[in-house]
Design an enzyme around this catalytic site. Structure first.
Site, PDB file in Angstrom:
ATOM      1  N   HIS A  44      32.695 -35.052   3.229  1.00 40.59           N
ATOM      2  CA  HIS A  44      32.881 -35.215   1.791  1.00 40.59           C
ATOM      3  C   HIS A  44      33.909 -34.229   1.241  1.00 40.59           C
ATOM      4  O   HIS A  44      34.698 -34.572   0.370  1.00 40.59           O
ATOM      5  CB  HIS A  44      31.542 -35.021   1.082  1.00 40.59           C
ATOM      6  CG  HIS A  44      31.572 -35.381  -0.366  1.00 40.59           C
ATOM      7  ND1 HIS A  44      31.568 -36.688  -0.811  1.00 40.59           N
ATOM      8  CD2 HIS A  44      31.621 -34.614  -1.484  1.00 40.59           C
ATOM      9  CE1 HIS A  44      31.606 -36.706  -2.127  1.00 40.59           C
ATOM     10  NE2 HIS A  44      31.642 -35.470  -2.562  1.00 40.59           N
ATOM     11  N   LYS A  87      41.090 -40.591 -11.878  1.00 40.77           N
ATOM     12  CA  LYS A  87      40.581 -40.479 -10.513  1.00 40.77           C
ATOM     13  C   LYS A  87      39.319 -41.322 -10.384  1.00 40.77           C
ATOM     14  O   LYS A  87      38.592 -41.526 -11.353  1.00 40.77           O
ATOM     15  CB  LYS A  87      40.255 -39.016 -10.174  1.00 40.77           C
ATOM     16  CG  LYS A  87      39.796 -38.773  -8.735  1.00 40.77           C
ATOM     17  CD  LYS A  87      39.425 -37.312  -8.526  1.00 40.77           C
ATOM     18  CE  LYS A  87      38.992 -37.042  -7.092  1.00 40.77           C
ATOM     19  NZ  LYS A  87      38.566 -35.636  -6.907  1.00 40.77           N
ATOM     20  N   SER A  90      33.090 -41.393  -5.413  1.00 43.03           N
ATOM     21  CA  SER A  90      31.837 -42.056  -5.055  1.00 43.03           C
ATOM     22  C   SER A  90      30.634 -41.164  -5.325  1.00 43.03           C
ATOM     23  O   SER A  90      30.723 -39.942  -5.304  1.00 43.03           O
ATOM     24  CB  SER A  90      31.851 -42.426  -3.569  1.00 43.03           C
ATOM     25  OG  SER A  90      31.856 -41.236  -2.782  1.00 43.03           O
ATOM     26  N   HIS A  91      29.509 -41.803  -5.592  1.00 38.65           N
ATOM     27  CA  HIS A  91      28.201 -41.145  -5.589  1.00 38.65           C
ATOM     28  C   HIS A  91      27.204 -42.107  -4.963  1.00 38.65           C
ATOM     29  O   HIS A  91      26.150 -42.401  -5.523  1.00 38.65           O
ATOM     30  CB  HIS A  91      27.783 -40.735  -7.001  1.00 38.65           C
ATOM     31  CG  HIS A  91      27.411 -39.283  -7.099  1.00 38.65           C
ATOM     32  ND1 HIS A  91      26.343 -38.826  -7.815  1.00 38.65           N
ATOM     33  CD2 HIS A  91      27.967 -38.182  -6.538  1.00 38.65           C
ATOM     34  CE1 HIS A  91      26.255 -37.505  -7.720  1.00 38.65           C
ATOM     35  NE2 HIS A  91      27.233 -37.092  -6.947  1.00 38.65           N
ATOM     36  N   HIS A  93      25.430 -42.183  -1.772  1.00 43.34           N
ATOM     37  CA  HIS A  93      24.169 -41.764  -1.171  1.00 43.34           C
ATOM     38  C   HIS A  93      23.190 -41.203  -2.191  1.00 43.34           C
ATOM     39  O   HIS A  93      21.999 -41.536  -2.146  1.00 43.34           O
ATOM     40  CB  HIS A  93      24.438 -40.776  -0.035  1.00 43.34           C
ATOM     41  CG  HIS A  93      25.121 -41.396   1.147  1.00 43.34           C
ATOM     42  ND1 HIS A  93      25.624 -40.653   2.203  1.00 43.34           N
ATOM     43  CD2 HIS A  93      25.400 -42.684   1.436  1.00 43.34           C
ATOM     44  CE1 HIS A  93      26.166 -41.471   3.090  1.00 43.34           C
ATOM     45  NE2 HIS A  93      26.049 -42.701   2.643  1.00 43.34           N
ATOM     46  N   GLN A 236      21.397 -34.322  -7.473  1.00 48.39           N
ATOM     47  CA  GLN A 236      21.568 -33.485  -8.650  1.00 48.39           C
ATOM     48  C   GLN A 236      20.898 -34.115  -9.869  1.00 48.39           C
ATOM     49  O   GLN A 236      20.649 -35.309  -9.904  1.00 48.39           O
ATOM     50  CB  GLN A 236      23.060 -33.274  -8.937  1.00 48.39           C
ATOM     51  CG  GLN A 236      23.858 -32.789  -7.740  1.00 48.39           C
ATOM     52  CD  GLN A 236      24.447 -33.918  -6.916  1.00 48.39           C
ATOM     53  OE1 GLN A 236      23.951 -35.030  -6.909  1.00 48.39           O
ATOM     54  NE2 GLN A 236      25.515 -33.611  -6.188  1.00 48.39           N
ATOM     55  N   GLN A 310      24.558 -29.483 -11.961  1.00 49.28           N
ATOM     56  CA  GLN A 310      25.636 -30.124 -12.702  1.00 49.28           C
ATOM     57  C   GLN A 310      26.067 -29.320 -13.933  1.00 49.28           C
ATOM     58  O   GLN A 310      25.495 -28.280 -14.251  1.00 49.28           O
ATOM     59  CB  GLN A 310      25.188 -31.517 -13.126  1.00 49.28           C
ATOM     60  CG  GLN A 310      24.912 -32.432 -11.945  1.00 49.28           C
ATOM     61  CD  GLN A 310      26.170 -32.807 -11.197  1.00 49.28           C
ATOM     62  OE1 GLN A 310      26.955 -33.632 -11.639  1.00 49.28           O
ATOM     63  NE2 GLN A 310      26.376 -32.212 -10.041  1.00 49.28           N
ATOM     64  N   ASP A 492      42.111 -44.227  -5.412  1.00 48.47           N
ATOM     65  CA  ASP A 492      41.288 -45.024  -4.505  1.00 48.47           C
ATOM     66  C   ASP A 492      40.035 -44.286  -4.059  1.00 48.47           C
ATOM     67  O   ASP A 492      39.970 -43.069  -4.065  1.00 48.47           O
ATOM     68  CB  ASP A 492      42.091 -45.473  -3.272  1.00 48.47           C
ATOM     69  CG  ASP A 492      42.573 -44.310  -2.419  1.00 48.47           C
ATOM     70  OD1 ASP A 492      42.220 -43.153  -2.716  1.00 48.47           O
ATOM     71  OD2 ASP A 492      43.316 -44.552  -1.459  1.00 48.47           O
ATOM     72  N   ASN A 530      39.227 -40.408  -3.245  1.00 49.94           N
ATOM     73  CA  ASN A 530      38.028 -39.886  -2.617  1.00 49.94           C
ATOM     74  C   ASN A 530      37.735 -40.761  -1.405  1.00 49.94           C
ATOM     75  O   ASN A 530      38.108 -41.929  -1.368  1.00 49.94           O
ATOM     76  CB  ASN A 530      36.879 -39.926  -3.643  1.00 49.94           C
ATOM     77  CG  ASN A 530      35.538 -39.506  -3.060  1.00 49.94           C
ATOM     78  OD1 ASN A 530      34.579 -40.257  -3.124  1.00 49.94           O
ATOM     79  ND2 ASN A 530      35.469 -38.325  -2.499  1.00 49.94           N
ATOM     80  N   SER A 532      34.479 -41.917   1.094  1.00 55.63           N
ATOM     81  CA  SER A 532      33.030 -41.917   1.319  1.00 55.63           C
ATOM     82  C   SER A 532      32.755 -42.640   2.628  1.00 55.63           C
ATOM     83  O   SER A 532      32.835 -43.871   2.696  1.00 55.63           O
ATOM     84  CB  SER A 532      32.303 -42.608   0.154  1.00 55.63           C
ATOM     85  OG  SER A 532      30.912 -42.694   0.430  1.00 55.63           O
TER      86      SER A 532
END
Length: 747
Positions: A44, A87, A90-91, A93, A236, A310, A492, A530, A532
């Site tokens: 990551h 930008k 991903s989040h 998982h 988080q 966060q 992307d 990013n 993933s």
């Protein structure tokens, strides 16, 4: 004593990587150092398997203001002294484990990436993938993710203006939640994350540090899921009201001219923020974590350094400016405390009061190993590309097939989702969700507008990752062109399975190659992004799913187009084709083939030179006020595109609503016997436009001169969609299927 395999697994490091760390340090790392290496060398943060491939993507143009990867987001000059910063990230998982908080903190994190560039966030977009909605587990994930996106975005006052949702079995245990943010700043006000001035004070501002998110980057985002792992503590927890205050406080502090560097705390928390800022500036850091304000007692140094709590930002400023900066944050009731300093020696020295807890060269931490593997296309993948039309039976009823497609969860209206998002806050939205192929946002006091879109197609990349990569770039730029915007740049998010498997690495490499070729052909750089990876469980990977966000510019905000037919009596012209064809490649990876026949097969194809000409010609029609509407042919093919144009219709305030379409006899007679491939095939590079009838001859002549095939199809008006003998349906029946499809599937 060497660490155990269990410890290395927890932080997603291999034994060989651990030995590499020992070799670099010339000693065994202590637990805090090992945790920092695990986080920064994770996929990551460290991009171990993807960085050698990402260099293939073009990243510069005459408008780029930042090198891809050098800062938190990409910045593009749009004229008038303004920059757009954007930008996607991903989040995935975290959202699989705790969908509401996973999605919410994904929004919060991407907003802070934009904030770290000194830009005010003005728009959000999202790209979502779930398993089939007939599963209660998938419905729970969808509801949680949508609730999280809406909750966070609405609370911070940033409009959610565009997005996409797709469903497929391969995403059942691995949903994709990709969030994109767009911001704006004056070029001279752009901020940097590089802490390059020795003696500057490092200030930690925002929420108190807790235990949430520890091992988020390494343990959660950089390995595959296992059923027995309890990963909930690694997710988080967000506080959007605090984030709103943090945005205002940071922008006000930047406006003083006293902030030298700004970096958000995202993946790997304080470790990543401090080390990456120092690495960008070619300096070192000295941190005293006893000064870190916390919301939990008894935290160890390991926990403080790796917490991903966060709503936190790291600032660098000269010592004499610290009181003034803290005064700004005090005004906004935001905690802001000195936690360290920038040092000349490029070392990361971490102490807890007087006790040293970590000491290592910054370069050792920031320079993760890079792996260039050899991919291999599997025999199954080669077999999937074989598709013959004669092997696919033709349905008996074209109208029934169209209604079935319109009600498909992958095509049906997303209004039930986006109505939960505020897309008008900040009063810049000119074309919002559901009204056009891209969102259009005015740039106040300039007369200009920007267009933003986000797209992906995992099925196409699953069948041919090289051509699929080309097609996703073409799709997002085509959507920008359909509202009249010149595509300027892309961002992307590359969502793939385990890259250590040869067939997945092949997909990753070939998709990037295809994207790079399309970017060069269409003249758009990739300025941020990013990756993933490891999106798989129980040995099953998701479809290779590169998601691409696009930014376009309209010099005149008034010269834009929506997707719906704006009224009766207009000529409907198809750009990109001069006749209907029926080819197996058109059906490859199509929604028709999947929804009607249960197949994911074939090999899609695209002509990038044709794509470039079609998009440019469409933009010229809109700029010249000739095109009254424009909608691209994508999911569901030409028939679905026409149906959507009818259903959306004239959706302006006081507009007439849905508008019918009647095909000309010449067009209807030209529909091939394989009407399913002709009407539902998803051949790219095609756009449906409407014109005043008197302009059709000159437009067709101009299209021929520009090398753009064009086909007059019929006229708008009435209350039916009529394509001659294959299809004749009331628009209200089409609208019922389209508007109700997703809700029906979710019930």
């Amino acid at each position: 004593m060497a660490v155990t395999k269990e410890i290395l697994d927890e932080i997603a490091l291999s034994r060989a990587e651990y030995d590499m760390i020992v070799d670099r340090l010339d000693r065994e790392p202590n637990p805090v150092e090992l945790g920092m290496f695990g986080a920064l060398w994770s996929e990551h943060c460290g991009y171990k398997h993807s960085r050698p491939l990402l260099g293939m993507l073009p990243s510069r143009s005459a408008r780029t203001l930042s090198q891809a990867g050098a800062e938190n987001a990409g910045a593009i000059d749009i004229g008038n002294g303004l920059a757009v910063v954007f930008k996607v990230e991903s989040h995935n998982h975290p959202s699989a484990v705790e969908p509401l908080q996973g999605a919410a903190t994904g929004v919060g994190g991407i907003v802070r990436d934009i904030l770290a560039m000194g830009a005010r966030p003005i728009a959000l977009l999202n790209s979502l993938r779930f398993g089939p909605p007939d599963s209660a587990a998938n419905r729970r994930l969808l509801k949680g993710v949508v609730d999280g996106i809406g909750w966070y975005g609405n609370c911070i006052g940033v409009p959610d203006v565009a997005g996409e949702i797709y469903f497929d079995e391969c995403y059942s245990q691995n949903p994709l939640v990709n969030a994109m943010c767009v911001g704006i700043a004056r070029i001279e006000d752009l901020a940097s994350a590089a802490a390059d001035r020795t003696g500057d004070v490092l200030l930690l501002a925002g929420a108190g540090t807790g235990r949430d998110g520890i091992h988020g980057a390494s343990g959660l985002a950089s390995r595959t899921f296992e059923e027995e792992q309890e990963l909930r503590p690694t997710v988080q927890v967000g506080n959007p009201f605090l984030e709103k205050s943090l945005i205002e406080a940071c922008l006000e502090a930047l406006a003083t001219g006293r902030v030298r560097a700004l970096q958000d705390l995202g993946a790997a928390g304080l470790t990543s923020a401090a080390v990456e800022s120092a690495a960008r500036g070619g300096r070192g850091i000295a941190l005293d974590i006893s000064q870190v304000h916390r919301r939990e007692s008894g935290m160890t140094g390991y926990e403080v350094m790796l917490s991903e709590s966060q709503e936190r930002m790291l600032l660098a400023a000269a010592p004499e400016h610290v009181p003034a900066i803290r005064e700004v944050f005090d005004k906004w009731d935001i905690a802001c405390r000195p936690v360290g300093a920038v040092t000349e020696e490029p070392y990361a020295l971490i102490t807890d009061g007087a006790e040293p807890i970590a000491s290592t060269p910054v370069s050792h931490l920031s320079d993760a190993p890079r792996y260039r593997l050899t991919g291999r296309q599997s025999a199954e993948a080669i077999d999937r590309q074989r598709l013959r039309l004669r092997d696919i039976p033709v349905p008996s009823d074209a109208g029934a097939a169209l209604l079935h497609l319109l009600a498909s969860p992958n095509i049906a209206s997303r209004q039930s989702v986006y109505r939960q998002y505020d897309h008008q806050v900040q009063t810049n939205t000119v074309v919002g969700p559901g009204a056009g192929d891209a969102a259009v946002l005015r740039i106040k006091d300039t007369g200009q507008a920007i267009a933003v879109a986000i797209d992906g197609n995992g099925r196409h990349c699953f069948l041919d990752p090289y051509r699929g990569g080309q097609m996703v770039v073409a799709e997002v730029t085509r959507n920008l062109s359909c509202v009249g915007a010149e595509p300027l740049a892309l961002t992307d998010c590359l969502n793939f399975g385990n890259p250590e498997r040869p067939e997945v690495y092949y997909q990753l490499e070939q998709s990037i190659r295809g994207m790079a070729r399309a970017c060069r052909a269409l003249g758009v750089p990739v300025v941020s992004g990013n990756v993933s990876l490891y999106n798989e469980s129980q040995g099953t990977a998701i479809f290779p799913t590169p998601i691409v966000g696009g930014l376009g510019l309209l010099t005149d905000v008034k010269q834009h187009c929506g997707a719906g037919f704006p009224g009766a009596g207009l000529a409907v012209v198809l750009l990109g084709a001069d006749q209907l064809t029926a080819r197996a490649s058109d059906l490859a990876g199509s929604e028709y083939l999947s929804a009607v026949h249960g197949l994911v097969k074939g090999r899609p194809r695209i002509d990038l030179d044709l794509e470039r000409r079609v998009q440019g010609f469409c933009r010229s029609l809109i700029a010249g006020a000739l095109a009254k509407s424009a909608h691209d042919c994508s999911d569901g093919g030409l028939a679905v595109a026409l149906a959507e144009c009818c259903i959306i219709g004239d959706n302006r305030i006081g507009g007439t609503g849905p508008v019918g379409f009647r095909a000309s006899d010449e067009f209807a007679n030209g529909v091939p016997s394989r009407w399913d491939a002709a009407l539902f095939g998803e051949a790219p590079s095609r756009i449906v436009v409407t014109l005043e009838p008197e302009y059709v001859p000159s437009v067709l002549q101009s299209a021929e001169a520009a090398g753009v095939p064009a086909l007059t199809m019929g006229t708008t008006g009435g209350s039916r969609l009529t394509l001659g003998s294959p299809m004749d349906l009331p628009v209200d029946k089409l609208a019922g299927a389209w508007h109700g499809g997703l809700n029906t599937a979710l019930q």
